[in-house]
Each structure stands twice: as C-alpha cells, then as structure tokens.
Design a protein around this motif. Sequence first.
Motif, PDB file in Angstrom:
ATOM      1  N   LEU A  79       0.849  -1.185   0.000  1.00  0.00           N
ATOM      2  CA  LEU A  79       0.000   0.000   0.000  1.00  0.00           C
ATOM      3  C   LEU A  79       0.888   1.239   0.000  1.00  0.00           C
ATOM      4  O   LEU A  79       1.711   1.421   0.903  1.00  0.00           O
ATOM      5  N   ILE A  80       0.701   2.115  -0.995  1.00  0.00           N
ATOM      6  CA  ILE A  80       1.543   3.309  -1.108  1.00  0.00           C
ATOM      7  C   ILE A  80       0.817   4.563  -0.655  1.00  0.00           C
ATOM      8  O   ILE A  80       1.325   5.669  -0.810  1.00  0.00           O
ATOM      9  N   ASP A  81      -0.367   4.406  -0.078  1.00  0.00           N
ATOM     10  CA  ASP A  81      -1.127   5.536   0.440  1.00  0.00           C
ATOM     11  C   ASP A  81      -2.016   5.021   1.561  1.00  0.00           C
ATOM     12  O   ASP A  81      -2.186   3.804   1.733  1.00  0.00           O
ATOM     13  N   GLU A  82      -2.590   5.936   2.317  1.00  0.00           N
ATOM     14  CA  GLU A  82      -3.579   5.534   3.304  1.00  0.00           C
ATOM     15  C   GLU A  82      -4.798   4.962   2.596  1.00  0.00           C
ATOM     16  O   GLU A  82      -5.185   5.453   1.530  1.00  0.00           O
ATOM     17  N   PRO A  83      -5.452   3.954   3.179  1.00  0.00           N
ATOM     18  CA  PRO A  83      -6.700   3.466   2.594  1.00  0.00           C
ATOM     19  C   PRO A  83      -7.741   4.583   2.560  1.00  0.00           C
ATOM     20  O   PRO A  83      -7.853   5.381   3.488  1.00  0.00           O
ATOM     21  N   ASP A  84      -8.486   4.653   1.459  1.00  0.00           N
ATOM     22  CA  ASP A  84      -9.586   5.601   1.324  1.00  0.00           C
ATOM     23  C   ASP A  84     -10.830   4.896   1.851  1.00  0.00           C
ATOM     24  O   ASP A  84     -11.484   4.134   1.133  1.00  0.00           O
ATOM     25  N   GLU A  85     -11.163   5.135   3.120  1.00  0.00           N
ATOM     26  CA  GLU A  85     -12.236   4.400   3.779  1.00  0.00           C
ATOM     27  C   GLU A  85     -13.555   5.144   3.696  1.00  0.00           C
ATOM     28  O   GLU A  85     -13.622   6.352   3.932  1.00  0.00           O
ATOM     29  N   ARG A  86     -14.604   4.406   3.352  1.00  0.00           N
ATOM     30  CA  ARG A  86     -15.965   4.937   3.345  1.00  0.00           C
ATOM     31  C   ARG A  86     -16.761   4.202   4.418  1.00  0.00           C
ATOM     32  O   ARG A  86     -16.200   3.490   5.246  1.00  0.00           O
ATOM     33  N   GLU A  87     -18.078   4.352   4.383  1.00  0.00           N
ATOM     34  CA  GLU A  87     -18.909   3.767   5.438  1.00  0.00           C
ATOM     35  C   GLU A  87     -18.784   2.255   5.512  1.00  0.00           C
ATOM     36  O   GLU A  87     -18.657   1.677   6.590  1.00  0.00           O
ATOM     37  N   ASP A  88     -18.818   1.580   4.359  1.00  0.00           N
ATOM     38  CA  ASP A  88     -18.765   0.120   4.373  1.00  0.00           C
ATOM     39  C   ASP A  88     -17.781  -0.447   3.346  1.00  0.00           C
ATOM     40  O   ASP A  88     -17.843  -1.626   3.009  1.00  0.00           O
ATOM     41  N   SER A  89     -16.887   0.381   2.850  1.00  0.00           N
ATOM     42  CA  SER A  89     -15.921  -0.089   1.853  1.00  0.00           C
ATOM     43  C   SER A  89     -14.620   0.690   1.982  1.00  0.00           C
ATOM     44  O   SER A  89     -14.546   1.690   2.694  1.00  0.00           O
ATOM     45  N   ALA A  90     -13.610   0.221   1.286  1.00  0.00           N
ATOM     46  CA  ALA A  90     -12.308   0.902   1.292  1.00  0.00           C
ATOM     47  C   ALA A  90     -11.632   0.705  -0.055  1.00  0.00           C
ATOM     48  O   ALA A  90     -11.857  -0.306  -0.739  1.00  0.00           O
ATOM     49  N   LYS A  91     -10.826   1.685  -0.446  1.00  0.00           N
ATOM     50  CA  LYS A  91     -10.037   1.593  -1.669  1.00  0.00           C
ATOM     51  C   LYS A  91      -8.556   1.637  -1.284  1.00  0.00           C
ATOM     52  O   LYS A  91      -8.130   2.521  -0.553  1.00  0.00           O
ATOM     53  N   LEU A  92      -7.807   0.671  -1.792  1.00  0.00           N
ATOM     54  CA  LEU A  92      -6.388   0.532  -1.473  1.00  0.00           C
ATOM     55  C   LEU A  92      -5.565   0.782  -2.724  1.00  0.00           C
ATOM     56  O   LEU A  92      -5.781   0.134  -3.756  1.00  0.00           O
ATOM     57  N   THR A  93      -4.622   1.716  -2.654  1.00  0.00           N
ATOM     58  CA  THR A  93      -3.716   1.969  -3.773  1.00  0.00           C
ATOM     59  C   THR A  93      -2.461   1.134  -3.567  1.00  0.00           C
ATOM     60  O   THR A  93      -1.725   1.320  -2.593  1.00  0.00           O
ATOM     61  N   VAL A  94      -2.229   0.213  -4.492  1.00  0.00           N
ATOM     62  CA  VAL A  94      -1.177  -0.797  -4.327  1.00  0.00           C
ATOM     63  C   VAL A  94      -0.151  -0.681  -5.445  1.00  0.00           C
ATOM     64  O   VAL A  94      -0.490  -0.645  -6.633  1.00  0.00           O
ATOM     65  N   GLU A  95       1.106  -0.611  -5.066  1.00  0.00           N
ATOM     66  CA  GLU A  95       2.203  -0.684  -6.038  1.00  0.00           C
ATOM     67  C   GLU A  95       2.622  -2.143  -6.147  1.00  0.00           C
ATOM     68  O   GLU A  95       3.022  -2.765  -5.155  1.00  0.00           O
ATOM     69  N   ILE A 116       9.178   8.528   6.839  1.00  0.00           N
ATOM     70  CA  ILE A 116       8.763   9.931   6.851  1.00  0.00           C
ATOM     71  C   ILE A 116       7.280  10.037   6.528  1.00  0.00           C
ATOM     72  O   ILE A 116       6.515  10.732   7.213  1.00  0.00           O
ATOM     73  N   VAL A 117       6.856   9.335   5.475  1.00  0.00           N
ATOM     74  CA  VAL A 117       5.438   9.357   5.108  1.00  0.00           C
ATOM     75  C   VAL A 117       4.587   8.769   6.227  1.00  0.00           C
ATOM     76  O   VAL A 117       3.518   9.296   6.552  1.00  0.00           O
ATOM     77  N   ALA A 118       5.055   7.676   6.830  1.00  0.00           N
ATOM     78  CA  ALA A 118       4.309   7.074   7.937  1.00  0.00           C
ATOM     79  C   ALA A 118       4.159   8.064   9.094  1.00  0.00           C
ATOM     80  O   ALA A 118       3.099   8.159   9.716  1.00  0.00           O
ATOM     81  N   GLY A 119       5.221   8.825   9.364  1.00  0.00           N
ATOM     82  CA  GLY A 119       5.145   9.831  10.421  1.00  0.00           C
ATOM     83  C   GLY A 119       4.157  10.937  10.095  1.00  0.00           C
ATOM     84  O   GLY A 119       3.428  11.421  10.966  1.00  0.00           O
ATOM     85  N   LEU A 120       4.110  11.336   8.826  1.00  0.00           N
ATOM     86  CA  LEU A 120       3.167  12.377   8.417  1.00  0.00           C
ATOM     87  C   LEU A 120       1.727  11.905   8.558  1.00  0.00           C
ATOM     88  O   LEU A 120       0.850  12.668   8.967  1.00  0.00           O
ATOM     89  N   PHE A 121       1.483  10.650   8.215  1.00  0.00           N
ATOM     90  CA  PHE A 121       0.134  10.118   8.382  1.00  0.00           C
ATOM     91  C   PHE A 121      -0.245  10.072   9.865  1.00  0.00           C
ATOM     92  O   PHE A 121      -1.407  10.278  10.223  1.00  0.00           O
ATOM     93  N   ALA A 122       0.730   9.797  10.732  1.00  0.00           N
ATOM     94  CA  ALA A 122       0.460   9.798  12.172  1.00  0.00           C
ATOM     95  C   ALA A 122       0.094  11.206  12.644  1.00  0.00           C
ATOM     96  O   ALA A 122      -0.816  11.384  13.464  1.00  0.00           O
ATOM     97  N   ILE A 123       0.802  12.219  12.127  1.00  0.00           N
ATOM     98  CA  ILE A 123       0.470  13.610  12.457  1.00  0.00           C
ATOM     99  C   ILE A 123      -0.936  13.941  11.969  1.00  0.00           C
ATOM    100  O   ILE A 123      -1.722  14.591  12.664  1.00  0.00           O
ATOM    101  N   LYS A 124      -1.260  13.487  10.774  1.00  0.00           N
ATOM    102  CA  LYS A 124      -2.595  13.728  10.218  1.00  0.00           C
ATOM    103  C   LYS A 124      -3.673  13.155  11.129  1.00  0.00           C
ATOM    104  O   LYS A 124      -4.686  13.813  11.410  1.00  0.00           O
ATOM    105  N   ARG A 125      -3.480  11.913  11.587  1.00  0.00           N
ATOM    106  CA  ARG A 125      -4.470  11.309  12.486  1.00  0.00           C
ATOM    107  C   ARG A 125      -4.600  12.092  13.775  1.00  0.00           C
ATOM    108  O   ARG A 125      -5.702  12.277  14.310  1.00  0.00           O
TER     109      ARG A 125
END
Length: 204
Positions: free
Chosen positions: A64-80, A160-169
């Motif tokens: 997974l190269i991005d955070e999952p795009d989560e909706r109410e009952d589904s999710a989209k995963l961007t995969v390299e 670095i990206v993982a840390g940024l996502f943690a800041i976002k949360r």
Amino acid sequence: LFSLAALTLLLCSLGHARREALLVALMLASAGLGIVRLDAREAAVTFPGLDQYENQDVLLIGSLIDEPDEREDSAKLTVETENVNGMPPQGAVLISTDIHPRYGYGERLRFAGLLQSPGSFETDDGTYFDYASYLRSRGVTHVMYRPAIERMGEQDRNVIVAGLFAIKRSFLESIGRILPEPHAGLLGGLLLGVKKALPEDVTE
C-alpha cells in the motif's frame, strides 16, 4: 512546514493556544502532506506490463503506497505491484474491498482476483466521467474489485510518510475534540482530504 505544525499542535495540547493556532497547524501539515503524497504518486506511475494481464484472474503481490480511502462500508487501497503471477511487471492498482479488516499504509499484501482496466461511467446528472483518465493522473492504470486478500506479515514503508500520516491522524483527533460534527468532519475533509468525513452529497 511540519516542524511548525507540530510545534503549534503541541502548544494546543498544552492549552496555550486558541483554535486559530490549531487551524494554522492543520493548514501547514496539509500543505506538506500534499507535497509528499504527490511525490509518492509520481514515483508510482506505472511502466508497461500490466496490460497483458487485463481481464484475467491474477495473483498479485504489492504494498500500500497511500492511506486506505475508507468509506462507510468499503475501502479503496492503492497498491504498487511487485509481481503478477510470479512475473515482475510494475504498476499501481486500485483495490476495492470491504471496510473490514482494515489495512494500513506500507502493508505488504497478496491479492487474488480479476485485473481490469477502469472504464467511464454515467453520473447522476447524465454526464460521463472518464474514470480511467482520472486514475491515470494519480498513477493508477488498473483496478480489482473485492479480490481475496492475504497479509504477508511484512511492511514496506517510508518512515517519513508514515510519520506524516500519524500527524494527520493526531490533527483529526484534535479537530474532533474542538469542533462538533458535522463541522469537524467537514473541516477534516476540506483540509486533509478525508473523504469518509465529508457528507455523501459533497463527495459525490
């Protein structure tokens, strides 16, 4: 940008700043995160190779190269992709799956399902949306819908990206403590692109 954002957030947590300071921190972090995510997507632009597997059942391994795009009952995963059916063609694939179990940025997964090229579709107002061009602009050329997914017990992540996502949360949690819904969800969606927080009529 992120140093300033982190400092502002720290002051907020200590009770020495107002809501305005939190908003400034959010905007700084949002700008920096957008730059990093753009770089990551540019790096994921696909090479020729996945077309030969189009409309076939494949076994695909990737991260997974991005955070999952989560909706109410589904999710989209961007995969390299690392390999498809044991061969090394590289590319980015958008996986549509159920909301549970949840996956995270950097996870290495195995997918079994039908690899397809995204097509256009008609919107509610009668116009056609070129979904393939939209995904290609984000570095994605193919899609899979609800494939079987297996965790591989390994992670391939940029710290670095993982840390940024943690800041976002952390920012989203701070917004939730300060503002009531739906204002908190709307602000999170506008500043940080959290689509699951936006009302359905806005995301459409």
